[in-house]
Design a protein around this motif. Structure first.
Motif, PDB file in Angstrom:
ATOM      1  N   ARG A  48       9.460  49.011  25.776  1.00 24.18           N
ATOM      2  CA  ARG A  48      10.057  47.386  25.838  1.00 24.18           C
ATOM      3  C   ARG A  48      10.867  46.980  25.255  1.00 24.18           C
ATOM      4  O   ARG A  48      10.246  46.885  23.841  1.00 24.18           O
ATOM      5  N   TRP A  49      11.950  46.206  25.607  1.00 25.68           N
ATOM      6  CA  TRP A  49      11.843  44.283  24.340  1.00 25.68           C
ATOM      7  C   TRP A  49      11.957  43.433  24.541  1.00 25.68           C
ATOM      8  O   TRP A  49      11.212  43.310  25.686  1.00 25.68           O
ATOM      9  N   ASP A  50      11.334  43.011  23.617  1.00 27.75           N
ATOM     10  CA  ASP A  50      11.490  41.631  23.608  1.00 27.75           C
ATOM     11  C   ASP A  50      11.607  40.490  24.484  1.00 27.75           C
ATOM     12  O   ASP A  50      11.666  39.945  25.785  1.00 27.75           O
ATOM     13  N   GLY A  51      13.138  40.380  24.683  1.00 27.34           N
ATOM     14  CA  GLY A  51      13.908  39.491  25.742  1.00 27.34           C
ATOM     15  C   GLY A  51      14.642  40.396  26.684  1.00 27.34           C
ATOM     16  O   GLY A  51      14.973  39.821  27.461  1.00 27.34           O
ATOM     17  N   ARG A  52      13.527  41.773  27.143  1.00 25.02           N
ATOM     18  CA  ARG A  52      13.564  42.155  28.723  1.00 25.02           C
ATOM     19  C   ARG A  52      11.833  42.532  28.039  1.00 25.02           C
ATOM     20  O   ARG A  52      11.767  43.549  28.803  1.00 25.02           O
ATOM     21  N   PRO A  53      10.837  41.946  28.996  1.00 26.55           N
ATOM     22  CA  PRO A  53       9.083  41.963  28.568  1.00 26.55           C
ATOM     23  C   PRO A  53       9.667  43.090  30.090  1.00 26.55           C
ATOM     24  O   PRO A  53       7.891  43.877  29.843  1.00 26.55           O
ATOM     25  N   ASP A  54       9.738  42.717  31.267  1.00 24.22           N
ATOM     26  CA  ASP A  54       8.827  43.473  32.513  1.00 24.22           C
ATOM     27  C   ASP A  54      10.220  44.445  32.561  1.00 24.22           C
ATOM     28  O   ASP A  54      10.194  45.430  33.640  1.00 24.22           O
ATOM     29  N   GLN A  55      11.680  45.096  31.625  1.00 24.03           N
ATOM     30  CA  GLN A  55      11.435  46.223  31.620  1.00 24.03           C
ATOM     31  C   GLN A  55      10.879  47.932  30.785  1.00 24.03           C
ATOM     32  O   GLN A  55      11.021  47.240  29.612  1.00 24.03           O
ATOM     33  N   SER A  57      12.147  51.430  29.674  1.00 22.46           N
ATOM     34  CA  SER A  57      13.358  52.029  29.397  1.00 22.46           C
ATOM     35  C   SER A  57      12.747  53.068  28.835  1.00 22.46           C
ATOM     36  O   SER A  57      11.618  53.596  27.588  1.00 22.46           O
ATOM     37  N   THR A  80      22.124  51.253  28.664  1.00 18.05           N
ATOM     38  CA  THR A  80      21.826  50.067  27.240  1.00 18.05           C
ATOM     39  C   THR A  80      20.637  49.867  26.441  1.00 18.05           C
ATOM     40  O   THR A  80      19.712  50.277  27.107  1.00 18.05           O
ATOM     41  N   LEU A  85      20.525  45.619  22.312  1.00 22.03           N
ATOM     42  CA  LEU A  85      19.680  44.431  22.897  1.00 22.03           C
ATOM     43  C   LEU A  85      19.099  44.774  21.285  1.00 22.03           C
ATOM     44  O   LEU A  85      17.444  43.917  21.306  1.00 22.03           O
TER      45      LEU A  85
END
Length: 106
Positions: A48-55, A57, A80, A85
């Motif tokens: 999970r990325w901090d900038g996309r917490p709901d995604q 991968s 991506t 990211l």
């Protein structure tokens, strides 16, 4: 859809979506991952990325970067990842494919 807690069970399954891990994993493969395990460079991981917490991968761990990991998809033309990211938080390590061709994921 917000990501809920992964729960307390250490082994979980999920369905892969998208082409970012081809040829290792393909769209709709079902895999098992282990939460709480230690990732190593070369492992396939759930992140999970901090900038996309709901995604969430599935990517390949390349190297540690500060508190996170630099991760990349095996398909450089269809992924991506940390190149776009930045470092990701590893939530689990993917160990097995259940479907369509069961076996260890490397």
């Amino acid at each position: 859809m917000p990501v809920r807690s992964l729960g307390s069970w250490p082994l979980r399954r999920l369905r892969v979506r998208g082409p970012s891990m081809v040829p290792t994993l393909r769209d709709r493969d079902v895999v098992v991952f282990r939460t709480g395990g230690r990732a190593r460079a070369g492992d396939v991981v759930l992140v999970r990325w901090d900038g996309r917490p709901d995604q969430l991968s599935v990517k390949r761990a390349v190297r540690r970067e500060g508190e996170g990991w630099h991760v990349e998809g095996d398909n450089g033309f269809g992924s991506t990842d940390s190149r776009d990211l930045g470092p990701a938080q590893v939530l689990g390590v993917v160990r097995w494919r259940l479907w369509p061709s069961p076996g260890r994921v490397r």
